[in-house]
Enzyme design. Structure first.
Site, PDB file in Angstrom:
ATOM      1  CE  LYS A   1      -3.277   1.682  -6.507  1.00  0.00           C
ATOM      2  NZ  LYS A   1      -1.990   1.366  -7.120  1.00  0.00           N
TER       3      LYS A   1
ATOM      4  CD  GLU B   1       1.605   3.923  -2.187  1.00  0.00           C
ATOM      5  OE1 GLU B   1       1.058   2.886  -1.812  1.00  0.00           O
ATOM      6  OE2 GLU B   1       1.110   4.672  -3.035  1.00  0.00           O
TER       7      GLU B   1
ATOM      8  CG  HIS C   1      -1.324   6.989  -5.381  1.00  0.00           C
ATOM      9  ND1 HIS C   1      -0.858   6.503  -6.578  1.00  0.00           N
ATOM     10  CD2 HIS C   1      -1.388   5.934  -4.535  1.00  0.00           C
ATOM     11  CE1 HIS C   1      -0.668   5.199  -6.463  1.00  0.00           C
ATOM     12  NE2 HIS C   1      -0.976   4.823  -5.236  1.00  0.00           N
TER      13      HIS C   1
END
Ligand code: 13P
Length: 247
Positions: free
Chosen positions: A13, A165, A95
Protein backbone atom coordinates in the site's frame (compact mmCIF):
# COMPACT_ATOMS: atom_id res chain seq x y z
CA UNK A 1 -6.19 -29.19 -15.74
CA UNK A 2 -3.60 -29.00 -12.95
CA UNK A 3 -4.19 -27.12 -9.69
CA UNK A 4 -3.09 -23.49 -9.77
CA UNK A 5 0.42 -22.70 -8.52
CA UNK A 6 -0.08 -20.82 -5.25
CA UNK A 7 0.86 -17.16 -5.09
CA UNK A 8 1.52 -15.06 -2.01
CA UNK A 9 1.67 -11.35 -2.75
CA UNK A 10 2.51 -8.60 -0.29
CA UNK A 11 0.65 -5.34 -0.88
CA UNK A 12 2.68 -2.61 0.79
CA UNK A 13 0.00 0.00 0.00
CA UNK A 14 1.32 3.55 0.66
CA UNK A 15 4.10 2.31 2.94
CA UNK A 16 7.81 2.04 2.39
CA UNK A 17 10.75 4.28 1.54
CA UNK A 18 13.97 3.32 -0.18
CA UNK A 19 15.29 2.06 3.18
CA UNK A 20 12.54 -0.58 3.09
CA UNK A 21 14.34 -2.32 0.24
CA UNK A 22 16.36 -4.09 2.96
CA UNK A 23 13.14 -5.77 4.03
CA UNK A 24 12.61 -7.01 0.46
CA UNK A 25 16.12 -8.44 0.40
CA UNK A 26 15.45 -10.36 3.61
CA UNK A 27 12.15 -11.62 2.23
CA UNK A 28 13.87 -12.91 -0.91
CA UNK A 29 16.53 -14.70 1.11
CA UNK A 30 13.97 -16.31 3.41
CA UNK A 31 11.55 -17.29 0.65
CA UNK A 32 14.05 -19.47 -1.24
CA UNK A 33 12.61 -22.90 -1.96
CA UNK A 34 9.03 -22.23 -0.85
CA UNK A 35 6.24 -24.17 -2.50
CA UNK A 36 4.78 -21.38 -4.60
CA UNK A 37 5.33 -17.95 -6.10
CA UNK A 38 6.06 -14.93 -3.92
CA UNK A 39 5.57 -11.30 -4.92
CA UNK A 40 5.97 -7.87 -3.36
CA UNK A 41 3.87 -4.95 -4.62
CA UNK A 42 5.63 -1.83 -3.30
CA UNK A 43 4.60 1.78 -3.90
CA UNK A 44 5.13 2.43 -7.62
CA UNK A 45 8.10 4.70 -7.03
CA UNK A 46 10.08 1.75 -5.61
CA UNK A 47 9.26 -0.60 -8.51
CA UNK A 48 12.47 -0.09 -10.46
CA UNK A 49 14.82 -0.29 -7.49
CA UNK A 50 13.08 -3.33 -6.08
CA UNK A 51 13.05 -5.09 -9.45
CA UNK A 52 16.78 -4.50 -9.81
CA UNK A 53 17.41 -5.70 -6.28
CA UNK A 54 15.32 -8.87 -6.67
CA UNK A 55 16.49 -9.82 -10.16
CA UNK A 56 17.06 -13.57 -10.15
CA UNK A 57 16.08 -13.82 -6.48
CA UNK A 58 12.82 -15.65 -7.17
CA UNK A 59 10.54 -12.94 -5.75
CA UNK A 60 8.34 -11.09 -8.24
CA UNK A 61 7.58 -7.38 -8.14
CA UNK A 62 4.11 -5.99 -8.81
CA UNK A 63 2.21 -2.73 -9.01
CA UNK A 64 -0.78 -1.79 -6.85
CA UNK A 65 -2.85 -0.09 -9.59
CA UNK A 66 -2.46 1.07 -13.18
CA UNK A 67 -4.30 3.44 -15.50
CA UNK A 68 -6.49 1.97 -18.26
CA UNK A 69 -4.65 3.94 -20.96
CA UNK A 70 -1.05 3.20 -21.94
CA UNK A 71 0.09 6.86 -22.13
CA UNK A 72 -1.48 10.30 -22.16
CA UNK A 73 -2.59 13.40 -20.30
CA UNK A 74 -3.45 11.84 -16.93
CA UNK A 75 -1.48 13.88 -14.40
CA UNK A 76 -0.18 11.82 -11.54
CA UNK A 77 -1.22 8.44 -12.95
CA UNK A 78 0.97 5.48 -13.83
CA UNK A 79 0.32 3.07 -16.67
CA UNK A 80 0.77 -0.67 -16.84
CA UNK A 81 3.38 -0.12 -19.57
CA UNK A 82 5.39 2.01 -17.12
CA UNK A 83 5.19 -0.60 -14.38
CA UNK A 84 6.34 -3.29 -16.81
CA UNK A 85 9.16 -1.01 -18.02
CA UNK A 86 10.27 -0.58 -14.41
CA UNK A 87 10.48 -4.34 -13.93
CA UNK A 88 7.06 -5.34 -12.57
CA UNK A 89 5.51 -8.58 -13.75
CA UNK A 90 2.19 -8.37 -11.88
CA UNK A 91 -0.31 -5.70 -10.95
CA UNK A 92 -3.08 -5.55 -8.35
CA UNK A 93 -6.27 -4.07 -9.85
CA UNK A 94 -9.63 -3.17 -8.36
CA UNK A 95 -8.50 -3.22 -4.74
CA UNK A 96 -11.38 -2.17 -2.50
CA UNK A 97 -9.36 0.88 -1.40
CA UNK A 98 -9.38 1.94 -5.08
CA UNK A 99 -12.99 0.95 -5.65
CA UNK A 100 -14.15 2.87 -2.54
CA UNK A 101 -11.73 5.80 -2.55
CA UNK A 102 -11.48 6.46 -6.28
CA UNK A 103 -14.91 5.31 -7.50
CA UNK A 104 -13.54 2.44 -9.54
CA UNK A 105 -16.39 0.44 -11.00
CA UNK A 106 -16.21 -3.07 -12.43
CA UNK A 107 -16.06 -1.48 -15.90
CA UNK A 108 -13.02 0.60 -14.93
CA UNK A 109 -11.32 -2.45 -13.42
CA UNK A 110 -12.00 -4.43 -16.61
CA UNK A 111 -10.42 -1.65 -18.70
CA UNK A 112 -7.39 -1.60 -16.40
CA UNK A 113 -7.14 -5.37 -16.73
CA UNK A 114 -6.97 -5.03 -20.51
CA UNK A 115 -4.21 -2.43 -20.12
CA UNK A 116 -2.29 -4.87 -17.89
CA UNK A 117 -2.59 -7.56 -20.58
CA UNK A 118 -1.32 -5.15 -23.26
CA UNK A 119 1.72 -4.49 -21.06
CA UNK A 120 2.35 -8.20 -20.45
CA UNK A 121 1.56 -7.90 -16.73
CA UNK A 122 -0.30 -10.60 -14.80
CA UNK A 123 -3.35 -8.96 -13.22
CA UNK A 124 -4.47 -9.78 -9.67
CA UNK A 125 -8.08 -8.64 -9.75
CA UNK A 126 -9.63 -7.94 -6.32
CA UNK A 127 -13.24 -8.51 -5.32
CA UNK A 128 -15.00 -8.52 -1.97
CA UNK A 129 -18.18 -7.61 -0.17
CA UNK A 130 -18.77 -4.94 2.48
CA UNK A 131 -20.00 -5.80 5.96
CA UNK A 132 -23.49 -4.52 5.12
CA UNK A 133 -23.60 -6.74 2.05
CA UNK A 134 -22.48 -9.79 4.07
CA UNK A 135 -25.01 -9.07 6.82
CA UNK A 136 -27.72 -8.81 4.16
CA UNK A 137 -26.79 -12.28 2.88
CA UNK A 138 -25.49 -10.84 -0.40
CA UNK A 139 -21.78 -11.77 -0.22
CA UNK A 140 -21.88 -14.42 -2.97
CA UNK A 141 -24.03 -12.31 -5.27
CA UNK A 142 -21.77 -9.26 -4.85
CA UNK A 143 -18.50 -11.15 -5.27
CA UNK A 144 -19.55 -13.22 -8.29
CA UNK A 145 -21.04 -10.07 -9.86
CA UNK A 146 -17.69 -8.30 -9.43
CA UNK A 147 -15.86 -11.27 -10.95
CA UNK A 148 -18.14 -11.22 -14.01
CA UNK A 149 -17.93 -7.44 -14.37
CA UNK A 150 -14.20 -7.00 -13.77
CA UNK A 151 -12.70 -9.84 -15.83
CA UNK A 152 -12.72 -9.19 -19.60
CA UNK A 153 -13.02 -12.16 -21.99
CA UNK A 154 -9.52 -11.34 -23.28
CA UNK A 155 -8.09 -12.97 -20.13
CA UNK A 156 -8.87 -16.38 -21.63
CA UNK A 157 -5.67 -18.43 -21.69
CA UNK A 158 -3.64 -15.65 -20.00
CA UNK A 159 -2.08 -15.85 -16.53
CA UNK A 160 -4.12 -13.93 -13.94
CA UNK A 161 -5.34 -14.28 -10.35
CA UNK A 162 -8.44 -13.26 -8.46
CA UNK A 163 -8.14 -12.03 -4.87
CA UNK A 164 -11.14 -12.35 -2.57
CA UNK A 165 -10.76 -9.60 0.02
CA UNK A 166 -13.84 -8.99 2.17
CA UNK A 167 -13.76 -5.24 2.79
CA UNK A 168 -14.57 -5.68 6.49
CA UNK A 169 -11.57 -7.98 6.99
CA UNK A 170 -8.96 -5.59 5.59
CA UNK A 171 -6.76 -4.11 8.29
CA UNK A 172 -9.27 -4.97 11.01
CA UNK A 173 -7.86 -8.21 12.44
CA UNK A 174 -11.21 -9.83 11.58
CA UNK A 175 -11.39 -12.75 9.17
CA UNK A 176 -14.30 -14.82 7.88
CA UNK A 177 -14.47 -18.38 9.23
CA UNK A 178 -12.81 -21.03 7.10
CA UNK A 179 -16.18 -22.36 5.82
CA UNK A 180 -17.16 -18.79 4.89
CA UNK A 181 -13.91 -18.34 2.93
CA UNK A 182 -14.43 -21.70 1.22
CA UNK A 183 -18.01 -20.86 0.29
CA UNK A 184 -16.94 -17.67 -1.49
CA UNK A 185 -13.89 -19.24 -3.13
CA UNK A 186 -16.03 -22.12 -4.47
CA UNK A 187 -18.48 -19.59 -5.92
CA UNK A 188 -15.60 -17.69 -7.55
CA UNK A 189 -14.24 -20.94 -8.99
CA UNK A 190 -17.65 -21.85 -10.44
CA UNK A 191 -17.86 -18.38 -12.01
CA UNK A 192 -14.34 -18.67 -13.46
CA UNK A 193 -15.18 -22.06 -14.99
CA UNK A 194 -18.32 -20.58 -16.47
CA UNK A 195 -16.43 -17.60 -17.93
CA UNK A 196 -13.23 -19.29 -19.08
CA UNK A 197 -13.94 -23.03 -19.33
CA UNK A 198 -11.01 -25.29 -18.36
CA UNK A 199 -8.67 -22.31 -17.96
CA UNK A 200 -10.83 -21.19 -15.04
CA UNK A 201 -9.53 -24.18 -13.07
CA UNK A 202 -5.94 -22.96 -13.31
CA UNK A 203 -6.54 -19.45 -11.95
CA UNK A 204 -5.30 -18.99 -8.37
CA UNK A 205 -7.94 -17.51 -6.08
CA UNK A 206 -6.12 -15.63 -3.32
CA UNK A 207 -7.63 -14.73 0.03
CA UNK A 208 -6.84 -11.32 1.51
CA UNK A 209 -7.85 -9.58 4.74
CA UNK A 210 -5.94 -9.77 8.03
CA UNK A 211 -3.77 -12.70 6.99
CA UNK A 212 -0.97 -13.14 9.53
CA UNK A 213 1.47 -15.89 10.52
CA UNK A 214 -0.95 -17.26 13.15
CA UNK A 215 -3.86 -17.83 10.74
CA UNK A 216 -1.97 -18.41 7.49
CA UNK A 217 -1.75 -22.18 7.68
CA UNK A 218 -5.49 -22.68 8.14
CA UNK A 219 -6.43 -20.13 5.48
CA UNK A 220 -3.89 -21.31 2.90
CA UNK A 221 -5.03 -24.91 3.22
CA UNK A 222 -8.74 -24.13 2.89
CA UNK A 223 -10.53 -25.47 -0.18
CA UNK A 224 -10.00 -23.39 -3.34
CA UNK A 225 -7.57 -20.99 -1.62
CA UNK A 226 -4.61 -20.60 -3.97
CA UNK A 227 -2.58 -18.15 -1.96
CA UNK A 228 -2.90 -14.84 -0.17
CA UNK A 229 -2.81 -11.11 -0.72
CA UNK A 230 -1.24 -9.69 2.42
CA UNK A 231 -1.29 -6.08 3.56
CA UNK A 232 0.04 -5.09 6.99
CA UNK A 233 1.83 -8.36 7.65
CA UNK A 234 3.85 -8.05 4.42
CA UNK A 235 5.72 -4.98 5.66
CA UNK A 236 7.97 -6.89 8.06
CA UNK A 237 10.05 -9.69 6.58
CA UNK A 238 9.60 -11.94 9.62
CA UNK A 239 5.80 -11.73 9.48
CA UNK A 240 5.61 -12.11 5.70
CA UNK A 241 7.97 -15.07 5.75
CA UNK A 242 5.87 -16.66 8.50
CA UNK A 243 2.97 -16.57 6.02
CA UNK A 244 4.99 -17.65 2.99
CA UNK A 245 6.35 -20.65 4.86
CA UNK A 246 2.84 -21.80 5.74
CA UNK A 247 2.30 -22.71 2.06
P1 13P B 1 -4.39 -6.48 5.58
O1 13P B 1 -3.61 -7.78 5.38
O2 13P B 1 -3.61 -5.40 6.21
O3 13P B 1 -5.71 -6.76 6.21
O4 13P B 1 -4.71 -5.95 4.09
C1 13P B 1 -5.22 -6.80 3.15
C2 13P B 1 -5.17 -6.15 1.84
O5 13P B 1 -5.88 -5.17 1.60
C3 13P B 1 -4.23 -6.67 0.84
O6 13P B 1 -4.47 -6.13 -0.42
Amino acid sequence: MSAPTPLIAGNWKMNGLSASLDEARTIAEGAKGVAGRVAICPPAILTYQMSQLLKGAGVLVGGQDAHWEDFGAFTGDISAQMLADAGASLVILGHSERRAGYHETDEVVAKKTLAALRAGLEPIVCVGESLEERKAGRALEVVTGQVRGSLPAELAGKPFAVAYEPVWAIGTGLTPSTPEIEEVHRAVRTTLLDLFGDHGAAVPILYGGSVKPSNAEEILHAAEVGGALVGGASLKAADFLGIVKAL
